[in-house]
Design a protein around this motif. Structure first.
Motif, PDB file in Angstrom:
ATOM      1  N   PHE A   1      -5.198   5.839   9.500  1.00 44.19           N
ATOM      2  CA  PHE A   1      -4.119   6.430  10.302  1.00 44.19           C
ATOM      3  C   PHE A   1      -4.648   7.534  11.208  1.00 44.19           C
ATOM      4  O   PHE A   1      -4.260   7.632  12.383  1.00 44.19           O
ATOM      5  N   ILE A   2      -5.514   8.377  10.692  1.00 41.92           N
ATOM      6  CA  ILE A   2      -6.064   9.477  11.493  1.00 41.92           C
ATOM      7  C   ILE A   2      -6.816   8.934  12.704  1.00 41.92           C
ATOM      8  O   ILE A   2      -6.662   9.438  13.826  1.00 41.92           O
ATOM      9  N   THR A   3      -7.631   7.915  12.509  1.00 40.17           N
ATOM     10  CA  THR A   3      -8.356   7.326  13.643  1.00 40.17           C
ATOM     11  C   THR A   3      -7.382   6.712  14.641  1.00 40.17           C
ATOM     12  O   THR A   3      -7.518   6.905  15.860  1.00 40.17           O
ATOM     13  N   ASP A   4      -6.395   5.984  14.127  1.00 39.28           N
ATOM     14  CA  ASP A   4      -5.423   5.355  15.025  1.00 39.28           C
ATOM     15  C   ASP A   4      -4.678   6.393  15.857  1.00 39.28           C
ATOM     16  O   ASP A   4      -4.462   6.202  17.058  1.00 39.28           O
ATOM     17  N   SER A   5      -4.283   7.490  15.217  1.00 43.64           N
ATOM     18  CA  SER A   5      -3.454   8.471  15.910  1.00 43.64           C
ATOM     19  C   SER A   5      -4.268   9.425  16.780  1.00 43.64           C
ATOM     20  O   SER A   5      -3.908   9.669  17.942  1.00 43.64           O
ATOM     21  N   TRP A   6      -5.369   9.945  16.259  1.00 47.25           N
ATOM     22  CA  TRP A   6      -6.106  11.003  16.960  1.00 47.25           C
ATOM     23  C   TRP A   6      -7.283  10.497  17.787  1.00 47.25           C
ATOM     24  O   TRP A   6      -7.890  11.266  18.520  1.00 47.25           O
ATOM     25  N   ALA A   7      -7.625   9.229  17.674  1.00 52.26           N
ATOM     26  CA  ALA A   7      -8.685   8.663  18.519  1.00 52.26           C
ATOM     27  C   ALA A   7      -8.110   7.584  19.431  1.00 52.26           C
ATOM     28  O   ALA A   7      -8.141   7.707  20.656  1.00 52.26           O
ATOM     29  N   SER A   8      -7.529   6.545  18.846  1.00 54.24           N
ATOM     30  CA  SER A   8      -7.035   5.432  19.668  1.00 54.24           C
ATOM     31  C   SER A   8      -5.830   5.829  20.518  1.00 54.24           C
ATOM     32  O   SER A   8      -5.773   5.541  21.715  1.00 54.24           O
TER      33      SER A   8
ATOM     34  N   PRO B   1      -1.504   1.642  18.369  1.00 52.06           N
ATOM     35  CA  PRO B   1      -2.774   1.270  17.731  1.00 52.06           C
ATOM     36  C   PRO B   1      -2.694   1.112  16.218  1.00 52.06           C
ATOM     37  O   PRO B   1      -3.697   0.803  15.583  1.00 52.06           O
ATOM     38  N   PHE B   2      -1.538   1.303  15.611  1.00 51.85           N
ATOM     39  CA  PHE B   2      -1.478   1.512  14.169  1.00 51.85           C
ATOM     40  C   PHE B   2      -1.682   0.227  13.356  1.00 51.85           C
ATOM     41  O   PHE B   2      -0.975  -0.768  13.548  1.00 51.85           O
ATOM     42  N   HIS B   3      -2.632   0.307  12.448  1.00 51.98           N
ATOM     43  CA  HIS B   3      -2.903  -0.792  11.525  1.00 51.98           C
ATOM     44  C   HIS B   3      -1.777  -0.863  10.503  1.00 51.98           C
ATOM     45  O   HIS B   3      -1.208   0.158  10.101  1.00 51.98           O
ATOM     46  N   ARG B   4      -1.463  -2.072  10.041  1.00 48.66           N
ATOM     47  CA  ARG B   4      -0.391  -2.239   9.052  1.00 48.66           C
ATOM     48  C   ARG B   4      -0.653  -1.431   7.794  1.00 48.66           C
ATOM     49  O   ARG B   4       0.281  -0.911   7.155  1.00 48.66           O
ATOM     50  N   LEU B   5      -1.921  -1.271   7.417  1.00 51.32           N
ATOM     51  CA  LEU B   5      -2.261  -0.580   6.176  1.00 51.32           C
ATOM     52  C   LEU B   5      -2.492   0.913   6.362  1.00 51.32           C
ATOM     53  O   LEU B   5      -2.804   1.616   5.400  1.00 51.32           O
ATOM     54  N   ALA B   6      -2.350   1.415   7.590  1.00 53.91           N
ATOM     55  CA  ALA B   6      -2.515   2.848   7.825  1.00 53.91           C
ATOM     56  C   ALA B   6      -1.479   3.617   7.012  1.00 53.91           C
ATOM     57  O   ALA B   6      -0.337   3.176   6.841  1.00 53.91           O
ATOM     58  N   LEU B   7      -1.875   4.775   6.505  1.00 50.35           N
ATOM     59  CA  LEU B   7      -0.992   5.574   5.654  1.00 50.35           C
ATOM     60  C   LEU B   7      -0.874   6.983   6.233  1.00 50.35           C
ATOM     61  O   LEU B   7      -1.829   7.753   6.194  1.00 50.35           O
ATOM     62  N   PRO B   8       0.295   7.330   6.778  1.00 52.56           N
ATOM     63  CA  PRO B   8       0.451   8.673   7.351  1.00 52.56           C
ATOM     64  C   PRO B   8       0.604   9.727   6.261  1.00 52.56           C
ATOM     65  O   PRO B   8       0.680   9.408   5.066  1.00 52.56           O
ATOM     66  N   GLN B   9       0.657  10.991   6.679  1.00 54.46           N
ATOM     67  CA  GLN B   9       0.833  12.081   5.731  1.00 54.46           C
ATOM     68  C   GLN B   9       2.160  11.940   4.982  1.00 54.46           C
ATOM     69  O   GLN B   9       3.094  11.293   5.444  1.00 54.46           O
ATOM     70  N   THR B  10       2.217  12.559   3.804  1.00 49.42           N
ATOM     71  CA  THR B  10       3.371  12.407   2.924  1.00 49.42           C
ATOM     72  C   THR B  10       4.674  12.783   3.615  1.00 49.42           C
ATOM     73  O   THR B  10       5.717  12.165   3.361  1.00 49.42           O
TER      74      THR B  10
ATOM     75  N   MET C   1       3.586   0.286  10.275  1.00 49.41           N
ATOM     76  CA  MET C   1       2.847   0.628   9.061  1.00 49.41           C
ATOM     77  C   MET C   1       3.664   0.276   7.824  1.00 49.41           C
ATOM     78  O   MET C   1       4.870   0.525   7.780  1.00 49.41           O
ATOM     79  N   ASP C   2       3.012  -0.276   6.831  1.00 51.47           N
ATOM     80  CA  ASP C   2       3.661  -0.629   5.574  1.00 51.47           C
ATOM     81  C   ASP C   2       3.185   0.352   4.507  1.00 51.47           C
ATOM     82  O   ASP C   2       2.194   0.104   3.813  1.00 51.47           O
ATOM     83  N   VAL C   3       3.891   1.482   4.378  1.00 51.12           N
ATOM     84  CA  VAL C   3       3.433   2.532   3.473  1.00 51.12           C
ATOM     85  C   VAL C   3       3.507   2.089   2.015  1.00 51.12           C
ATOM     86  O   VAL C   3       2.816   2.655   1.158  1.00 51.12           O
ATOM     87  N   ASP C   4       4.337   1.083   1.710  1.00 49.03           N
ATOM     88  CA  ASP C   4       4.470   0.612   0.328  1.00 49.03           C
ATOM     89  C   ASP C   4       3.506  -0.527  -0.017  1.00 49.03           C
ATOM     90  O   ASP C   4       3.548  -1.053  -1.134  1.00 49.03           O
ATOM     91  N   ALA C   5       2.653  -0.891   0.916  1.00 47.37           N
ATOM     92  CA  ALA C   5       1.691  -1.969   0.661  1.00 47.37           C
ATOM     93  C   ALA C   5       0.741  -1.585  -0.464  1.00 47.37           C
ATOM     94  O   ALA C   5       0.472  -0.395  -0.677  1.00 47.37           O
ATOM     95  N   ARG C   6       0.248  -2.559  -1.168  1.00 45.78           N
ATOM     96  CA  ARG C   6      -0.726  -2.324  -2.242  1.00 45.78           C
ATOM     97  C   ARG C   6      -1.962  -3.193  -1.972  1.00 45.78           C
ATOM     98  O   ARG C   6      -2.244  -4.143  -2.702  1.00 45.78           O
ATOM     99  N   PRO C   7      -2.704  -2.878  -0.928  1.00 45.78           N
ATOM    100  CA  PRO C   7      -3.851  -3.707  -0.555  1.00 45.78           C
ATOM    101  C   PRO C   7      -5.023  -3.517  -1.499  1.00 45.78           C
ATOM    102  O   PRO C   7      -5.117  -2.522  -2.216  1.00 45.78           O
TER     103      PRO C   7
END
Length: 263
Positions: free
Chosen positions: A144-151, A160-169, A181-187
């Motif tokens: 998530f950090i790369t997607d938000s602060w770089a891409s 740019p957000f990947h489905r598995l990206a996890l933002p701050q709480t 983003m799927d915050v409830d995913a269990r990859p």
């Protein structure tokens, strides 16, 4: 160059449940808070008097912390710098070469950490230690950090957000879902490390072509919806990426040590 790029503090995507400020200015007199947990809370100006602080653990952005009248902030910072010299390297970045060197060092340190994680069974890589993010969740957050602060900022990619990206709480789950983003995913660990490698390649491509002149270029797109609408320099965006890498590496190393002590 004379500019210094180091730790930053920001807030965004606060999950407002209507009770965020209900304890602002409150007084707790003779209350038992044993085992209480404060997560992503603003404790600015808090004063604790005549209380028992035994076995207390604090982590987060710390400034002006006094214990029994003694300001311990400088001691804490110097001890963290001693244990994690990459923090000092981050603060001393002055040019594009400094960012490239910082990324090389972070890749080396994370390679060591992932080797430790891969020596553990999958269930421990997925396990939270004392309620903190698991190793897998930590890697998801760095995606998530790369997607938000770089891409999104440096490369001006609106989605740019990947489905598995996890933002701050504190980021509202509904807002994360709206961004894909799927915050409830269990990859699995393997799935997340693939996403992590892809995002690492994005940062490397930015750094490969980075010049000193690029560092001052303005990025007008916010890292994600909910962040303050303001211009940010390329250097500041890259500094956030690397600060997050540093800090979450520290947390990961701490938790890996706990998992490695398991029978």
């Amino acid at each position: 160059m004379t500019a210094q790029y180091g730790p930053h503090r920001w807030s965004a995507g606060v999950h407002d449940d209507g009770r965020n400020a209900e304890h602002r200015g409150a007084s707790f007199l003779v209350r038992d808070l044993t085992g209480a947990r404060f997560v992503d809370c603003d404790l600015t100006g808090v004063k604790i008097v005549d209380s028992w602080l035994v076995g207390v653990e604090l982590s987060g952005f710390v400034g002006g912390l006094s214990v029994n009248g003694v300001d311990v902030t400088a001691y804490v910072e110097s001890e963290l710098d001693r244990r994690h010299p990459e923090r000092v390297q981050l603060r001393e970045i002055r040019d594009a070469d400094g960012f490239r060197a910082m990324w090389t060092e972070l890749e080396r340190l994370w390679s060591e950490a992932t080797a430790r994680a891969e020596a553990l069974p999958e269930e421990l890589r997925q396990e939270r230690v004392d309620g903190e993010w698991s190793f897998v969740e930590t890697l998801r957050h760095l995606v998530f950090i790369t997607d938000s602060w770089a891409s999104r900022t440096v490369l001006d990619d609106p989605a740019p957000f990947h489905r598995l990206a996890l933002p701050q709480t504190a980021y509202a789950p509904a807002d994360a879902a709206a961004l894909g983003m799927d915050v409830d995913a269990r990859p699995s660990y393997a799935e997340v490390t693939q996403a992590r490698a892809d995002r690492g390649a994005v940062v490397q491509r930015i750094l490969d072509g980075l010049t000193d002149q690029d560092l001052g270029r303005t990025c007008s797109r916010t890292p994600a919806p909910g962040y303050p609408e303001e211009d940010r320099a390329v250097a500041d965006c890259l500094a956030v990426v690397m600060e997050e890498e540093c800090e979450h590496l520290r947390f990961a190393q701490r938790d890996l040590a706990a998992l490695e002590r398991r029978p």
